[in-house]
Design an enzyme around this catalytic site. Structure first.
Site, PDB file in Angstrom:
ATOM      1  N   CYS A 185       1.303   5.185   2.675  1.00 56.12           N
ATOM      2  CA  CYS A 185       1.544   4.611   3.994  1.00 56.12           C
ATOM      3  C   CYS A 185       3.048   4.403   4.204  1.00 56.12           C
ATOM      4  O   CYS A 185       3.691   3.737   3.387  1.00 56.12           O
ATOM      5  CB  CYS A 185       0.805   3.282   4.117  1.00 56.12           C
ATOM      6  SG  CYS A 185       1.192   2.390   5.638  1.00 56.12           S
ATOM      7  N   CYS A 232      -4.351   3.315   6.750  1.00 57.67           N
ATOM      8  CA  CYS A 232      -3.974   2.635   5.512  1.00 57.67           C
ATOM      9  C   CYS A 232      -4.973   1.518   5.254  1.00 57.67           C
ATOM     10  O   CYS A 232      -5.152   0.640   6.113  1.00 57.67           O
ATOM     11  CB  CYS A 232      -2.561   2.065   5.630  1.00 57.67           C
ATOM     12  SG  CYS A 232      -2.093   1.038   4.214  1.00 57.67           S
ATOM     13  N   CYS A 282      -2.672  -2.149   5.022  1.00 55.12           N
ATOM     14  CA  CYS A 282      -1.994  -2.873   6.116  1.00 55.12           C
ATOM     15  C   CYS A 282      -2.595  -2.580   7.489  1.00 55.12           C
ATOM     16  O   CYS A 282      -2.195  -3.176   8.481  1.00 55.12           O
ATOM     17  CB  CYS A 282      -0.501  -2.560   6.129  1.00 55.12           C
ATOM     18  SG  CYS A 282      -0.098  -0.913   6.773  1.00 55.12           S
ATOM     19  N   ASP A 335      18.157  23.883  -4.257  1.00 58.33           N
ATOM     20  CA  ASP A 335      17.075  23.504  -5.170  1.00 58.33           C
ATOM     21  C   ASP A 335      15.812  24.292  -4.795  1.00 58.33           C
ATOM     22  O   ASP A 335      15.280  24.142  -3.700  1.00 58.33           O
ATOM     23  CB  ASP A 335      16.841  21.993  -5.028  1.00 58.33           C
ATOM     24  CG  ASP A 335      15.753  21.471  -5.959  1.00 58.33           C
ATOM     25  OD1 ASP A 335      14.985  22.280  -6.505  1.00 58.33           O
ATOM     26  OD2 ASP A 335      15.670  20.239  -6.115  1.00 58.33           O
TER      27      ASP A 335
END
EC number: 6.3.5.13
Length: 412
Positions: A201, A217, A220, A338
């Site tokens: 979340c 979530c 929350c 990368d």
């Protein structure tokens, strides 16, 4: 609304003229479009130039990790039904490139601007947009881009209290969290194929529950908002529940999602969905993406994929096996150096395709394909790969600078 008074001071006019001259010199020297260097010179001469150029326009900003350039093109086509449009159609999406694009649109009513995710808050501050489209956020350029949650926080702070209408994808939790600080949000159910950046979340760090197409979530209560626009198969559903058919020359589900968001943006400016979607059919290719080109007596389709989410969507576009596939990966500055993101891509989706690998980082990609049990051949360059391909249209998938290399080689 756009007016006709001249917003440019003598200094601003000088900056525009100087920027155009430098851009022209850059083009003449064969160094690309010149839009970035021209914009840099113009901003050096007048740091407030972007704000001045935008003040007589109804501005739309488009930001996302994937799909910015295409969606910007679709919105621009749709809004041309209501007046002249200026846009950074070639994808120069940082302040210098944006300034350069707006300097070329003196008679425009609308400015439709693609913005790099990291610059969104600053460009929004300068251009006072009427509408901002937020499509998605996922990992990209791992060596230098902020982690996605930090980017979402940057958006959230930058757009807090914005007067703009925010057209946001309610299926991407990071986008929802970023947009939720704004008072005027239009939620679009545009879908989310790549979910690996949204399992925790963004509000509290709890684990995200994802039943079906929903998400919330459990800790929350942060949850998917109710959309008023939605992509439903080959149709866009508008706030009145009417279904409008999407007819695109661009392939794939991701572009239908881009069209759904674009229709919602167009409606903010009074362009009805039917008109907007009909105009989007004009878009055939975007800066070379999706183009089918002839090279060595073969048909090659050029597909851009810059990060794991983009590769996943692109794999869903390609012709079924045994269509040959050429993969090209570089790791230059504009790509991010990368290449560990290659390990996040599910290359088993290419099973059954003859695969040919080229690019600066062909050996990195070869190791990844070997681990994924794919049959492939490493080639020196595009010419050799095409010569080795079995019959059929060749799908060529490349990341950013590799895609530019390919376009130069095939004369696109």
């Amino acid at each position: 609304m756009a007016g006709n008074s001249d917003p440019l001071t003598p200094r601003a006019k000088l900056a525009v003229t100087a920027g155009k001259a430098v851009a022209a010199a850059s083009r003449a020297a064969g160094r690309g479009s010149g839009s970035v260097i021209g914009g840099r010179v113009a901003l050096r001469l007048d740091p407030d130039l972007l704000a001045r150029l935008a003040q007589n326009l109804d501005v739309v900003l488009v930001s996302a990790t994937n799909g910015k350039t295409t969606t910007t093109r679709l919105i621009a086509e749709a809004l041309r039904a209501a007046g002249p449009v200026v846009s950074n159609a070639l994808g120069a999406n940082m302040p210098a490139g944006i300034t350069s694009a707006l300097a070329g649109g003196s008679d425009a009513k609308f400015g439709v601007i693609e913005v790099d995710e990291k610059y969104l808050a600053g460009v929004a501050r300068d251009t006072a947009p009427k509408c901002i489209a937020l499509l998605n956020l996922s990992r990209d350029q791992l060596d230098r881009a902020a982690e996605t949650r930090m980017l979402a926080e940057n958006w959230r702070e930058g757009l807090s209290g914005s007067k703009a209408f925010i057209v946001a994808n309610c299926d991407d939790p990071l986008v929802v969290w970023a947009a939720s600080s704004s008072p005027n949000v239009i939620w679009v159910a545009a879908g989310q194929m790549w979910k690996d950046d949204a399992w925790s979340c963004p509000s509290c760090g709890g684990v995200m529950q994802r039943p079906g197409d929903d998400w919330f979530c459990g800790e929350c209560g942060f949850r998917r908002p109710q959309p008023t626009w939605a992509l439903s198969g080959d149709h866009v559903l508008d706030p009145h529940g009417s279904a409008w058919p999407i007819h695109l020359q661009l392939p794939g589900r991701a572009n239908k999602a881009n069209a759904a968001s674009s229709a919602a943006v167009a409606a903010v400016f009074g362009v009805p969905p039917q008109v907007a979607l009909e105009r989007m059919y004009q878009v055939q290719a975007v800066a070379g993406r999706y183009d089918v080109v002839q090279f060595q007596n073969r048909d090659l389709r050029l597909l851009l994929a810059k990060n794991p989410a983009g590769w996943l969507e692109t794999f869903s576009l390609i012709d079924p096996p045994p269509a040959p596939v050429i993969l090209s990966v570089n790791a230059r500055g504009a790509d991010g150096t990368d290449t560990s993101w290659l390990w996040d891509v599910d290359y088993t989706r290419l099973t059954g395709h003859p695969i040919f690998v080229i690019g600066d980082r062909k050996l990195d990609l070869a190791v990844r394909l070997e681990v994924a049990n794919q049959h492939f051949q490493v080639c020196e360059n595009l010419d050799q790969a095409v010569q080795m391909c079995p019959p059929g249209r060749i799908e060529v998938i490349a990341n950013y600078t590799a895609f530019q290399d390919l376009r130069r080689r095939v004369g696109n």
